[in-house]
Design a protein around this motif. Structure first.
Motif, short mmCIF file in Angstrom:
data_model
loop_
_atom_site.label_atom_id
_atom_site.label_comp_id
_atom_site.label_asym_id
_atom_site.label_seq_id
_atom_site.Cartn_x
_atom_site.Cartn_y
_atom_site.Cartn_z
N GLY A 141 0.76 -1.09 -0.21
CA GLY A 141 -0.07 -0.06 0.04
C GLY A 141 0.73 1.09 -0.19
O GLY A 141 0.53 2.30 -0.51
N ILE A 142 1.96 1.19 0.68
CA ILE A 142 2.74 2.35 0.68
C ILE A 142 3.42 2.74 -0.58
O ILE A 142 3.31 3.92 -1.01
N VAL A 143 3.86 1.83 -1.47
CA VAL A 143 4.45 2.01 -2.52
C VAL A 143 3.23 2.58 -3.43
O VAL A 143 3.57 3.45 -4.66
N CYS A 144 2.06 2.12 -3.34
CA CYS A 144 0.84 2.66 -4.32
C CYS A 144 0.49 3.99 -3.96
O CYS A 144 0.00 4.58 -4.79
N PHE A 154 11.49 2.01 -4.53
CA PHE A 154 10.08 1.62 -5.43
C PHE A 154 9.04 2.61 -5.20
O PHE A 154 8.19 2.87 -6.08
N PHE A 155 8.87 3.21 -4.06
CA PHE A 155 7.87 4.38 -3.98
C PHE A 155 8.29 5.45 -5.00
O PHE A 155 7.13 5.96 -5.76
N LEU A 156 9.52 5.68 -5.32
CA LEU A 156 9.97 6.91 -6.17
C LEU A 156 9.59 6.42 -7.44
O LEU A 156 9.02 6.99 -8.62
N VAL A 157 9.68 5.14 -7.75
CA VAL A 157 9.53 4.51 -9.33
C VAL A 157 7.97 4.62 -9.54
O VAL A 157 7.59 5.07 -10.69
N MET A 158 7.20 4.29 -8.58
CA MET A 158 5.74 4.31 -8.60
C MET A 158 5.29 5.68 -9.03
O MET A 158 4.22 5.99 -9.64
#
Length: 416
Positions: free
Chosen positions: A267-270, A325-329
């Motif tokens: 959920g965080i990466v989303c 991966f948060f940044l990637v998303m």
């Protein structure tokens, strides 16, 4: 009479705006893919135990789903150009719901893989035809903004899906996630019947003829910018699917997170994706599709490089995976809806076909990446294969933009 009434419930671009209820239905249609993959991610390690299988075989329940999802789009798109969006969507949802029942009742990993393939044959009708309906209603200029807001809303599915799936896994076991998908399919079937009219006002009776299909697909593949936008979409989604297919084994299997905690990390990466799509929705009309993609691909690459650097340096923690991966998303959120609009915007008379070919290439590349991740991921390799795959797909998106799209500074903002 019934068909005319259905058509009157929805208006094409240039007329009165569609109702909020129709916007919700279109958003949920695009969610068949995320719902079908993300909800049961916390159950993947449990499937290894339940069926006495291994990581690579269980991962096929994801990759084979994408193969079916990719192939069937080549049918739904032209079919909807011929008979209309609404009947094609209804047929797809019916197939999806029946196959979801079969998934919940599967007694072996081989049976589950087969049922997932059948489930994909129905699930793909939602996203591919939902995008075509958006193009029908809003035209090429405004589609990017609408798709961005739809993507932002639909990001709630991958954000909360693994959380719900983790709770269901702990409380009831892996079949519970598929029974929830049965309910989702039934609700969507009723919603489309009640609310969604026909939007295709350019139906082509020859759209499914072999000669016309070859000619249409050939014309699309010769369109340089179309190919560029499609490769951006495919590489961006493959980066997402890399995390989808590898993160449960990395975060739960290797780093020991419980299913609910893993769902929270997903959920965080989303949230990163939601931030990106919100930015796309606010800025696309002002800055234009190409500038948004330029920014998004650079943000993707920055996050992927950080993720790979940490993995190569032996930093193997939850936040070393989730943070980059948060940044990637976030970058994908800026890129994805704009690239979709750029691809299908110039083709009003074959929006379904253009959307279908895009989806086929998108899902095929993601399936190949997912299979590679399943083969390469092990306790010995840790999170490095997943990080490298994210880096390569991010580089691919940037290369497609630089080499094929060739943005023009003179193009009006918000156009494709």
């Amino acid at each position: 009479m019934g068909e005319q009434a259905a058509e009157n419930r929805i208006r094409p671009a240039g007329g009165a705006q569609p109702s909020a209820a129709i916007a919700v239905v279109l958003t949920l249609l695009t969610g068949f893919g995320p719902m079908s993959t993300d909800l049961y991610l916390p159950s993947l390690p449990a499937l290894v135990t339940a069926f006495g299988s291994d990581i690579a075989t269980v991962q096929l329940t994801l990759s084979v789903f994408l193969v079916g999802f990719a192939a069937a789009q080549l049918i739904y798109g032209p079919l909807s150009d011929r008979i209309g969006r609404r009947p094609a969507i209804l047929a797809g949802i019916t197939i999806f719901t029946g196959a979801s029942i079969a998934c919940a009742l599967a007694t072996s990993i081989e049976m589950l893989i087969l049922c997932r393939f059948l489930q994909a044959l129905g699930a793909c009708s939602g996203p591919v035809l939902g995008r075509a309906v958006v193009r029908d209603l809003y035209g090429p200029g405004r589609s990017a903004r609408i798709l961005a807001y739809m993507s932002m809303a639909m990001a709630l599915a991958p954000a909360i899906g693994p959380m719900i799936g983790g709770v269901l896994q702990q409380a009831f076991g892996w079949p519970a996630t598929f029974w929830l998908l049965v309910g989702f399919g039934a609700v969507m079937l009723v919603s489309v019947l009640a609310l969604l009219g026909e939007s295709n006002r350019h139906r082509d009776p020859l759209a499914t003829s072999p000669a016309r299909l070859v000619r249409n697909y050939g014309a699309l593949l010769r369109h340089r910018r179309y190919v560029g936008y499609v490769l951006i979409v495919a590489c961006s989604y493959s980066a997402i699917f890399t995390f989808i297919s590898g993160s449960s084994f990395v975060l739960s299997g290797m780093l020991g997170l419980s299913p609910p905690v893993y769902g929270a990390c997903f959920g965080i990466v989303c949230v990163g994706y939601i931030c990106g799509t919100f930015g796309a929705g606010r800025l696309t009309l002002r800055l234009g599709i190409d500038r948004m993609i330029a920014a998004g691909t650079l943000v993707m690459l920055a996050g992927a490089a950080l993720m790979t650097g940490l993995a190569a340096a032996g930093v193997f923690t939850v936040w070393a995976v989730v943070g980059p991966f948060f940044l990637v998303m976030a970058g994908i959120g800026l890129t994805f809806p704009n690239a979709i609009a750029g691809a299908i915007g110039p083709f009003p008379t074959m929006a379904g076909t253009a959307s279908a070919l895009m989806g086929f290439i998108q899902m095929t590349l993601a399936a190949l990446v997912g299979i590679a991740i399943g083969q390469a991921t092990s306790p010995a390799t840790g999170g490095l294969p997943m990080a490298l795959a994210v880096l390569l797909t991010s580089l691919g998106a940037l290369a497609a933009f630089r080499l094929l799209v060739r943005p023009s500074s003179g193009r009006p903002a918000g156009t494709a």
